[in-house]
Design a protein around this motif. Structure first.
Motif, PDB file in Angstrom:
ATOM      1  N   ASN A  59     -24.561 -73.623  30.554  1.00 20.59           N
ATOM      2  CA  ASN A  59     -25.144 -74.919  30.904  1.00 20.59           C
ATOM      3  C   ASN A  59     -24.089 -75.877  31.445  1.00 20.59           C
ATOM      4  OD1 ASN A  59     -26.591 -73.691  28.402  1.00 20.59           O
ATOM      5  ND2 ASN A  59     -28.152 -74.969  29.338  1.00 20.59           N
ATOM      6  N   ASN A 113     -23.331 -74.956  35.003  1.00 20.46           N
ATOM      7  CA  ASN A 113     -24.394 -75.485  35.869  1.00 20.46           C
ATOM      8  C   ASN A 113     -24.198 -76.977  36.128  1.00 20.46           C
ATOM      9  OD1 ASN A 113     -25.742 -73.056  36.121  1.00 20.46           O
ATOM     10  ND2 ASN A 113     -27.197 -73.487  34.472  1.00 20.46           N
ATOM     11  N   ASP A 154     -21.568 -77.525  38.709  1.00 18.34           N
ATOM     12  CA  ASP A 154     -22.092 -77.207  40.033  1.00 18.34           C
ATOM     13  C   ASP A 154     -22.958 -78.341  40.575  1.00 18.34           C
ATOM     14  OD1 ASP A 154     -20.797 -74.789  40.071  1.00 18.34           O
ATOM     15  OD2 ASP A 154     -22.573 -73.585  39.609  1.00 18.34           O
ATOM     16  N   HIS A 177     -19.088 -70.346  37.758  1.00 18.10           N
ATOM     17  CA  HIS A 177     -20.012 -69.241  37.972  1.00 18.10           C
ATOM     18  C   HIS A 177     -19.441 -68.204  38.942  1.00 18.10           C
ATOM     19  CE1 HIS A 177     -23.301 -70.511  35.542  1.00 18.10           C
ATOM     20  NE2 HIS A 177     -23.550 -71.614  36.227  1.00 18.10           N
TER      21      HIS A 177
END
Length: 249
Positions: free
Chosen positions: A114, A117, A120, A140
């Motif tokens: 998480n 993410n 990102d 990632h």
């Protein structure tokens, strides 16, 4: 092993049980917390060990929450909201510091995805410079173990307190050894204090650390050789065939 003695930032965790109306309610009913008034943290590296459910991650989360770190993963400036946990233990603890530090990071292995993410999303809005403290590229785009070491090698260079919940979950034995070197470089230079919940006998071997063991009988400080992690691993490696014959017949 030559080392420069660093200084622990967080000295003590104090518990104010007068704020608790119902000691039978979770997390206040965890046996490891029975009658505990304070917990010394005056060491650069402190380990919390015990079986799942014994309270080690609960305490680590409470410290992270009291530091205003993201309890998913992150530091003070990471606006990740964690709605799945019960962090009421943080309401009854007080952290004693000298010197006080505000920088740091809470790493939860199981929810690090998480956090990746989240980075990102920030990079999409503000550009790739967001990745600079994390190795210069999306987490990632790295393996789980690589992303952890990238975080340790880059973001952890700032002076602060680092709270890690089972970091070995993403690290091979070889990378756990590499992580021991990272810990040594940071804490011996006075840059970091680590509080780590772990099951890893490799990480627990770190010299001059403090180890707290959580179980149904309470919370006890032990040496590395006194931990079940060390004893069971040593017995298994020395008597592998005997262990397997008993387990698999």
């Amino acid at each position: 092993m030559e080392r420069i003695k660093g200084m622990a930032f967080l000295k003590e965790v104090r518990f104010d049980w007068s704020k608790v109306k119902n000691r039978e309610r979770y997390p206040f009913n965890i046996p490891a917390f029975n009658d505990i008034q304070s917990l010394c943290m005056d060491r650069n590296v402190v380990f919390l060990v015990g079986e799942n459910g014994t309270g080690k991650s609960t305490l680590l989360e409470a410290i992270a929450n009291a530091c205003d770190f993201s309890t998913i993963s992150g530091g003070r400036n990471h606006l990740l909201v964690d709605s799945r946990g019960d962090f009421s233990l943080s309401d009854i603890i007080a952290l004693s510091w000298f010197p006080k530090v505000e920088k740091g990071f809470f790493l939860r292995s199981e929810s690090f995805f998480n956090f990746a993410n989240y980075l990102d999303d920030l990079a999409e809005e503000f550009g790739g410079n967001v990745y600079a403290p994390y190795g210069g590229k999306s987490l990632h785009q790295q393996s789980h173990g690589e992303s952890f070491l990238s975080l340790f090698n880059n973001h952890f260079q700032r002076k602060g307190i680092y709270l890690l919940d089972e970091p070995e979950g993403a690290l091979s034995p070889q990378r756990q050894l590499a992580f021991l070197r990272i810990i040594w470089e940071l804490e011996s230079a006075g840059k970091a204090q680590f509080i780590i919940a772990t099951h890893s006998p490799i990480l627990l071997s770190y010299p001059n650390s403090m180890i707290y063991c959580f179980d149904e009988e309470g919370l006890k400080q032990k040496t590395y050789q006194e931990t079940e992690h060390y004893q069971l691993t040593k017995d298994f490696l020395n008597n592998t065939e005997l262990f397997l014959n008993k387990l698999l017949r």
